[in-house]
Scaffold this active site. Sequence first.
Site, PDB file in Angstrom:
ATOM      1  N   THR A  70       0.872  -0.973  -0.071  1.00  0.00           N
ATOM      2  CA  THR A  70       0.097   0.111   0.147  1.00  0.00           C
ATOM      3  C   THR A  70       0.923   1.019  -0.015  1.00  0.00           C
ATOM      4  O   THR A  70       0.692   2.214  -0.736  1.00  0.00           O
ATOM      5  CB  THR A  70      -0.924  -0.017   1.101  1.00  0.00           C
ATOM      6  N   ASN A 148      -6.128  -9.503  -7.187  1.00  0.00           N
ATOM      7  CA  ASN A 148      -6.241 -10.081  -5.995  1.00  0.00           C
ATOM      8  C   ASN A 148      -7.498 -10.823  -5.375  1.00  0.00           C
ATOM      9  O   ASN A 148      -7.512 -11.660  -4.637  1.00  0.00           O
ATOM     10  CB  ASN A 148      -6.055  -8.989  -4.716  1.00  0.00           C
ATOM     11  N   GLN A 178       0.548  -9.461  -5.492  1.00  0.00           N
ATOM     12  CA  GLN A 178       0.047 -10.920  -5.542  1.00  0.00           C
ATOM     13  C   GLN A 178       0.912 -11.716  -6.684  1.00  0.00           C
ATOM     14  O   GLN A 178       0.698 -12.875  -6.975  1.00  0.00           O
ATOM     15  CB  GLN A 178      -1.476 -10.784  -6.093  1.00  0.00           C
ATOM     16  N   HIS A 200       4.794 -10.062   3.403  1.00  0.00           N
ATOM     17  CA  HIS A 200       4.014 -11.214   4.060  1.00  0.00           C
ATOM     18  C   HIS A 200       3.211 -11.811   3.033  1.00  0.00           C
ATOM     19  O   HIS A 200       2.389 -12.906   3.463  1.00  0.00           O
ATOM     20  CB  HIS A 200       3.154 -10.370   4.874  1.00  0.00           C
ATOM     21  N   THR A 236      13.517   5.344  10.114  1.00  0.00           N
ATOM     22  CA  THR A 236      14.485   4.459  10.553  1.00  0.00           C
ATOM     23  C   THR A 236      13.805   2.997   9.880  1.00  0.00           C
ATOM     24  O   THR A 236      12.707   2.760  10.273  1.00  0.00           O
ATOM     25  CB  THR A 236      14.458   4.287  11.846  1.00  0.00           C
ATOM     26  N   CYS A 323     -17.392  -4.603   2.941  1.00  0.00           N
ATOM     27  CA  CYS A 323     -18.368  -3.635   3.227  1.00  0.00           C
ATOM     28  C   CYS A 323     -18.255  -2.304   2.873  1.00  0.00           C
ATOM     29  O   CYS A 323     -17.554  -1.780   3.162  1.00  0.00           O
ATOM     30  CB  CYS A 323     -18.552  -3.930   4.703  1.00  0.00           C
TER      31      CYS A 323
END
Length: 381
Positions: A70, A148, A178, A200, A236, A323
């Site tokens: 993002t 995605n 992805q 991740h 940092t 939603c």
Amino acid sequence: MIYLDNCATTKPRQEVVEEVVKMLKNDFANPSSLHSFGLKAEKVREEARKNLAQLINVLPSEIYFTSGGTESNNIAVNGFVNKNKRFKKIITSKIEHASLYDKFLSYRDFGYEVVFLNVDFDGKVDFNELKREVDGNTALVALAHVNNEIGTIQDIKELVKIVKEKNPETFVHVDGVQALGKIKLDLKDLGVDSYSVSSHKIYGPKGSGALYLKSGISIPSLVIGGGQEKNLRSGTENMPGLAGFGKACQIKTEKFNEEQDHVKKIKAYFLENLKNYIDDYKINSPLCSSPYIVSLSIRGTRGEVILHSLEEYEIYISTASACSSNGVHRSHVLEAIKLNPSEMEGTIRICFSKDISKNDIDVFLEKLNQVVKDIREVMKK
């Protein structure tokens, strides 16, 4: 537990966890410090940069570490729009992740013409429309490499060719979150100006990602401060995250073919056996989609109810919807590929990983069959 929500996040490899812990316990110095302890941390950071660069075939100097996909998308979009501020048109598609879709929407408030390209039933961008829309006033075109929700793989090389032929000054940014580690990547061959990735999604830690920025291109920074990452992303560095990300990239490079072959077999096994357990369904993912993603609409059900029912068996999937503010569940991706309302309502997303076995699929299908029957009985009443 059977975890099939690997598009949302993946379980970190044991080697990655050990690397993160090592950085937290032993090599915790700030890489900007001038002493030898800081230099040790700096070497770890640069090794991580090298490992990612090798995975996507770019120069280490073209890699800028961030907190994830993002942030990388926002840095690139913000940077390119400001770099080309004399141009007032920006282009994306109707099926983008929120980090691109919502970012593009926000530019309408600043007087930009924002174009959302149509897609076909497989989620492929209409390149004829792209050719018509790119002109001398286009600052940026940005798309996801792999969608995605349904796993569609866009032809990025052709996209770049079309854009640059129409306007060489138009930048091309690609969201590769992805795609990293899921399909073969050679960014030099693709010719993109920038590319976003996240740790991740490839068995690395959360909170780490990167932006590839082609050599020779400079863009304004989104975050001003200490000048880290060659002034593009001050602050940092998250050294435990970067060390883990680097380790994840190293192992993914070594095991890419082995793990992709495994996932392809698991996906094929799932699709072959699905018909023996479920009827009246629709596969939304195209044939030539990511081997890691299946979007499945089961008619006469509700995806959210399926999700929560499977939780009772410690089976974890996702729906393809989010939603909206008025409480109505709606997926702009599924709307764009023209699913009807009942199909959208019954859509679930299944995302495979290196850890899923055929036995896991057997158990999942058995429980899915049971859950679907129960839901359909209730919905008939």
